[in-house]
Design a protein around this motif. Structure first.
Motif, mmCIF file in Angstrom:
data_model
loop_
_atom_site.group_PDB
_atom_site.id
_atom_site.type_symbol
_atom_site.label_atom_id
_atom_site.label_comp_id
_atom_site.label_asym_id
_atom_site.label_seq_id
_atom_site.Cartn_x
_atom_site.Cartn_y
_atom_site.Cartn_z
ATOM 1 N N PRO A 163 22.884 14.648 72.038
ATOM 2 C CA PRO A 163 23.060 15.040 73.447
ATOM 3 C C PRO A 163 23.978 16.248 73.607
ATOM 4 C CG PRO A 163 23.167 12.657 73.236
ATOM 5 C CD PRO A 163 23.163 13.207 71.832
ATOM 6 N N ALA A 164 25.001 16.350 72.760
ATOM 7 C CA ALA A 164 25.896 17.518 72.821
ATOM 8 C C ALA A 164 25.160 18.783 72.400
ATOM 9 C CB ALA A 164 27.116 17.291 71.928
ATOM 10 N N LEU A 191 15.551 13.882 74.826
ATOM 11 C CA LEU A 191 16.441 14.928 75.336
ATOM 12 C C LEU A 191 15.678 16.199 75.706
ATOM 13 C CD1 LEU A 191 19.268 14.382 72.696
ATOM 14 C CD2 LEU A 191 19.454 13.902 75.154
ATOM 15 N N SER A 240 22.895 19.898 75.217
ATOM 16 C CA SER A 240 23.610 20.473 76.364
ATOM 17 C C SER A 240 23.860 21.964 76.206
ATOM 18 C CB SER A 240 24.942 19.740 76.567
ATOM 19 O OG SER A 240 25.866 20.067 75.528
ATOM 20 N N CYS A 241 23.800 22.472 74.963
ATOM 21 C CA CYS A 241 23.998 23.911 74.763
ATOM 22 C C CYS A 241 22.755 24.529 74.116
ATOM 23 C CB CYS A 241 25.269 24.207 73.967
ATOM 24 S SG CYS A 241 25.437 23.349 72.423
ATOM 25 N N LYS A 286 31.283 21.222 74.550
ATOM 26 C CA LYS A 286 31.279 21.050 76.001
ATOM 27 C C LYS A 286 31.559 22.377 76.697
ATOM 28 C CE LYS A 286 33.165 18.150 79.699
ATOM 29 N NZ LYS A 286 34.096 17.035 80.047
#
Length: 281
Positions: free
Chosen positions: A228-229, A260, A232-233, A206
């Motif tokens: 999803p994590a 995604l 996100s990066c 995160k």
């Protein structure tokens, strides 16, 4: 790293039955399988083991008229260097370009990339099809100057090869403190100074800056939960390499990745295990 050994005995027992048992257990976190008399021995990290989930899977076993029983034991901790040397543990050669060998090996093939490991655990040495497939992907990838994340790093041989091939910086993450400690030992053995090893799970991602390349060799369910994590990066053009599941799992993995914003590139197969590559659009 603490494991449980679950010995499944089947009646009747044949290759189809043991293959189905291995496939189903692989979906719920088991990571190594050895055929035995009347069944299969399966190994799972204690932190990932859910007996009630396993019982549910067995209750819905898809082959009719098949009875499956199981026993759970905890393998004793061993000196794996001594154990593997005694049992003629051999160096691993990947595509004639990368050799992985241990501190006790005196005679091993020479290769472009030479990875030295101190095997303080039963798994994560490169023998498993999923690990060797990801190693093959890394040998083909352009890693020069790329930032790399190795999720579920184990012994960190994937992170080490990435660094040797020019990746910088490299981050390795695992939920097991034994893996983290062994990773740091192996990184030091190979005189590498640009890999950071962290203890934790995908929640550590995160707020991170995007990585150019993410490697995740875990298992199907964790990958589906954590994608999803990963997304996100990632930035446009980031590459995601995943393994730890079977060829038949590709559609559900691909569906999740595409939802995604990723694009499927290709996969490689080895004994029904597979590794896949995606690129963020």
């Amino acid at each position: 790293m603490k494991y449980f050994k679950v010995t499944f005995t089947a009646q009747p027992c044949n290759e189809i039955v043991t293959d189905v048992i291995s496939a189903l257990m692989g979906e719920i976190g088991f990571e190594s399988f050895v055929e035995c008399e009347n069944g299969v021995e399966a190994y799972v990290q204690q932190s990932l083991f859910d007996e009630s989930q396993m019982q549910t899977v067995l209750a819905d076993f898809p082959l009719p008229d098949t009875t499956i029983k199981y026993t759970i034991t905890e393998p004793e901790d061993k000196n794996w260097n001594e154990e593997w040397e005694k049992n003629f543990f051999q160096p691993i050669v990947i595509e004639d370009r990368c050799v992985i060998h241990s501190t006790f090996h005196k005679d091993y093939p020479k290769a472009e990339y030479d990875i030295l490991i101190n095997p303080q655990m039963a798994f994560g040495t490169g023998h498993h099809e999923t690990t060797s497939s990801i190693l093959g992907e890394l040998l083909d990838a352009d890693l020069k100057g790329k930032s790399v994340l190795d999720m579920g790093c184990g012994t960190s041989i994937l992170a080490i090869l990435a660094s040797m091939r020019g990746a910088d910086p490299v981050t390795a993450i695992d939920i097991d403190d034994w893996c983290v400690n062994n990773s740091r030992d192996n990184i030091a053995l190979n005189h590498i100074d640009n890999i950071t090893v962290e203890l934790g799970d995908a929640s550590l991602l995160k707020g991170r800056k995007p990585f150019d390349i993410i490697i995740a060799n875990i298992n199907r369910n964790i990958l589906l939960n954590d994608m999803p994590a990963y997304a996100s990066c990632m930035h446009s053009g980031s590459e995601l390499y995943m393994s730890g599941f079977y060829v038949q799992d590709i559609p559900v993995i691909r569906e999740k990745a595409e939802s995604l914003g990723m694009e499927f590139v290709h996969n490689r197969e080895k004994n029904n295990w597979t590794a896949v590559k995606f690129i963020m659009k």
